[in-house]
Design an enzyme around this catalytic site. Structure first.
Site, PDB file in Angstrom:
ATOM      1  CD  GLN A   1     -18.173   1.026  31.614  1.00  0.00           C
ATOM      2  OE1 GLN A   1     -18.004   1.722  30.628  1.00  0.00           O
ATOM      3  NE2 GLN A   1     -19.361   0.767  32.113  1.00  0.00           N
TER       4      GLN A   1
ATOM      5  CD  GLU B   1       4.548   2.983  -2.171  1.00  0.00           C
ATOM      6  OE1 GLU B   1       3.753   2.772  -3.117  1.00  0.00           O
ATOM      7  OE2 GLU B   1       5.775   2.959  -2.275  1.00  0.00           O
ATOM      8  N   PRO B   2      -0.162   4.878  -0.295  1.00  0.00           N
ATOM      9  CG  PRO B   2      -0.697   6.882  -1.381  1.00  0.00           C
ATOM     10  CD  PRO B   2       0.463   6.011  -0.999  1.00  0.00           C
TER      11      PRO B   2
ATOM     12  CD  GLU C   1       6.922  -2.271  12.598  1.00  0.00           C
ATOM     13  OE1 GLU C   1       6.715  -1.247  11.895  1.00  0.00           O
ATOM     14  OE2 GLU C   1       7.806  -3.088  12.335  1.00  0.00           O
TER      15      GLU C   1
ATOM     16  N   GLY D   1      -0.381  -1.031   2.048  1.00  0.00           N
ATOM     17  CA  GLY D   1      -0.342  -0.975   3.508  1.00  0.00           C
ATOM     18  C   GLY D   1       0.138  -2.305   4.038  1.00  0.00           C
TER      19      GLY D   1
ATOM     20  CD1 TRP E   1      -1.221   5.124   6.287  1.00  0.00           C
ATOM     21  CD2 TRP E   1      -2.170   6.968   7.078  1.00  0.00           C
ATOM     22  NE1 TRP E   1      -2.512   5.153   5.857  1.00  0.00           N
ATOM     23  CE2 TRP E   1      -3.119   6.269   6.330  1.00  0.00           C
ATOM     24  CE3 TRP E   1      -2.542   8.174   7.678  1.00  0.00           C
ATOM     25  CZ2 TRP E   1      -4.414   6.726   6.156  1.00  0.00           C
ATOM     26  CZ3 TRP E   1      -3.834   8.627   7.499  1.00  0.00           C
ATOM     27  CH2 TRP E   1      -4.749   7.908   6.763  1.00  0.00           C
TER      28      TRP E   1
END
Ligand SMILES: Cc1cc2nc3c(=O)[nH]c(=O)nc-3n(C[C@H](O)[C@H](O)[C@H](O)COP(=O)(O)OP(=O)(O)OC[C@H]3O[C@@H](n4cnc5c(N)ncnc54)[C@H](O)[C@@H]3O)c2cc1C
Length: 558
Positions: A340, A128-129, A367, A132, A162
């Protein structure tokens, strides 16, 4: 478990499909357009097409009953193709995990059968906002709806952030606070009050759809409460962490190798200063070989953890965290080094390694972030250290000294040094109460992951030497190459355990100046320094293996 032959066939079809439908030009184009290729995702999930879903669903519900090892193999292969598509396809397994572990028999039958038969796409709605890493801060609520004194449904209100497949899923598992505590609900798309935002404009995995969800008084019947009992949500989420984190570990592994498998052939063709880059030690021994060693150490840990979960040892959350931490950090380092390795070309879209680097970046975030993994690992092993009065890692080290007596070249002696040093660093941290500094606690998590992975790779190299690796195990390297990789990685792990350990003990004020030389000796630092002997020739050998020069060199030597 899926028979090895069937698994290999499925992986082959996946590779062939990707070659045809997702060539580089298509991936680059979709990435630039920030588009999730839904037709391809649906094709991969349809039971009558590729049917990747079926691999993971138990046979009783119409699937193939794949185990954890099978899941790891498929996740690695998917990540080698594209991490965005992998996320879209495999979000269904994440989304349906609360059902797999916590649902009632009827719920399992209904939803798992629908996933198998209809290719239903799921999304997993936890974040959620404001919540996390700390899911306990969850604000989404599910209020009971009663009729004649009986709970007949719930009204869910809140926001999710997300969410992979957030804008395209057919069904969602949603974590919400009920009066009895956090609980999972299954919500189908299109229900009244349930909306999603436009897809996020992301750094990477742009072929996956990630969207915020809004639930405004969304009504679901009581049978959508997973397991039928309130307050089980966080336990259900915990119960699959070992397994789901192993999936993301395999993503990091697959993406890291996808990048190296572009850098390695590139370096055989790119001529600088009169010779291919592949023949320059300063190139291979910095950009290629150490990354291969880290990825293979992570693979060893993933494979062992998958075998143990399949053998019924439980969900192995800490081991899942170690696997995820090592593989995703190693995948990121490998992808960065691959940019690189390709020089200016690596920095352009066309050569793909920059896309892989952007994609693999997510694996250290979703995750469970790397820092949360460090905390998970450290807390658990700290408890074991206390319970065994500091003897746990010394006892582990002894096993590797025994292994070394049987297999003197698999790096087991070096892994033992790493484990002994770790035990001493943890003991010093306990005596001086250094874990009151969160940073020290988390750095211990890193050292533990390195030491345990070094042990795992030494074991795997020994099994390879005895020809006893599980038939599904990755066989890219033979026993001699695995042994060399193990020695390279274990030298690094031992050095980290002793030198970084010493650094944090001193840094946190755990010893006075006068005690430092004695502590260096206790940690085995002089011996660990001496054990770096042979490092360059091991790096040479692995480079020769990677570039197909080992046999020729052996012939010349003979
Ligand atoms: C592309 C994408 C796809 C996603 N898919 C899903 C999905 O399908 N379902 C879902 O539920 N979620 C999903 N997520 C959310 C993801 O799991 C979270 O972003 C992640 O767990 C981190 O939470 P956060 O973003 O709130 O960061 P925060 O928790 O705010 O963390 C920010 C930083 O602080 C660090 N930190 C946090 N807590 C601590 C602490 N106690 N001590 C020290 N450091 C700390 C973190 O490691 C991180 O570096 C997705 C995210 C992205 C970007």
């Amino acid at each position: 478990m899926i028979p090895n032959k069937t698994l290999k066939l499925s992986l082959k079809s996946l590779r062939e499909f990707a070659k045809k439908r997702l060539p580089d030009e298509t991936l680059i184009d979709l990435d630039a357009r920030d588009e999730c290729p839904m037709e391809i995702v649906r094709f991969m999930c349809s039971p009558d097409k590729l049917g990747i879903q079926l691999l993971f669903i138990p046979e009783e519900f119409g699937g193939m009953g794949g185990g954890t090892f099978d899941v790891y193999c498929v996740c690695e292969e998917m990540a080698r193709i594209d991490l965005g598509v992998a996320t879209a396809v495999l979000a269904t397994f994440l989304g349906s995990d609360p059902i797999t572990v916590g649902a009632t028999a009827e719920q399992k039958k209904l939803w798992l059968t629908r996933i198998a038969e209809e290719g239903l796409l799921f999304a997993y709605g936890a974040t959620e906002p404001e919540a996390g890493s700390d899911l306990g801060a969850l604000r989404t609520t599910a209020e009971r709806v009663g009729e004649n004194g009986k709970v007949v449904g719930y009204r869910i209100t809140g926001n999710k952030q997300w969410i992979s497949n957030g804008g395209v899923a057919d069904a969602y598992s949603i974590l919400a606070n009920t009066p009895g505590g956090p609980s999972w609900f299954i919500v189908e798309k299109g229900v009244k009050g349930f909306t999603h935002d436009e897809p996020e404009d992301k750094h990477g995995i742009r072929l996956s759809n990630t969207a915020a969800l809004a639930l405004d008084n969304v009504y679901v019947d009581a049978d959508r409460l997973v397991g039928g009992v309130e307050g089980q949500g966080l336990n259900q989420a915990q119960a699959v962490f070992g397994y789901t984190r192993l999936m993301v570990a395999a993503f990091g592994l697959g993406a890291g190798w996808a990048a190296l498998d572009r850098a390695i052939p590139y370096s055989t063709k790119r001529i600088q200063a009169g010779a291919p880059l592949s023949e320059k030690q300063g190139y291979t021994h910095k950009l290629i070989v150490p990354n291969v060693a880290r990825l293979e150490a992570a693979r060893a840990y993933i494979e062992e953890t998958a075998e143990r979960i399949d053998a019924g040892e439980g969900s192995l959350n800490t081991e899942g965290a170690i696997a995820k931490y090592m593989a995703t950090e190693a995948g990121n380092l490998a992808a960065d080094a691959s940019i690189q390795a390709l020089g200016g070309y690596g920095y352009t879209h066309e050569y793909m390694v920059e896309k892989i680097k952007r994609d693999v970046r997510i694996t250290t975030i979703y995750e469970g972030t790397s820092e949360i993994m460090e905390m998970t690992i450290s807390r658990d092993r700290w408890q074991i250290h206390l319970k065994t009065r500091g003897q746990h890692y010394h006892a582990e080290a002894q096993k590797y000294e025994e292994l070394h007596a049987r297999h003197s070249n698999v790096g087991a002696d070096l892994a033992a040094m790493a484990l002994h040093a770790l035990a001493e660093v943890m003991e010093k941290a306990r005596a001086a109460r250094l874990t009151r500094h969160q940073h020290v606690l988390l750095r211990l998590g890193e050292l533990i992951a390195y030491a345990e992975c070094s042990a795992s790779l030494a074991r795997r190299a020994a099994l390879a030497a005895e020809n006893k690796l599980n038939e599904k195990a990755n066989k890219r390297f033979d026993a001699a190459a695995l042994a060399a990789l193990s020695r390279i990685f274990a030298r690094e792990a031992a050095l980290r355990a002793a030198e970084d350990g010493l650094r944090w003990v001193i840094g946190a004020g755990g010893v006075g100046d006068a005690e430092i030389p004695a502590l260096e000796a206790i940690l085995g630092l002089p011996a660990i320094h001496r054990a770096q002997s042979g490092l360059i020739s091991d790096l040479d050998y692995v480079a020769d293996v990677l570039y197909g020069r080992a046999a020729k060199r052996a012939e010349l030597a003979a």
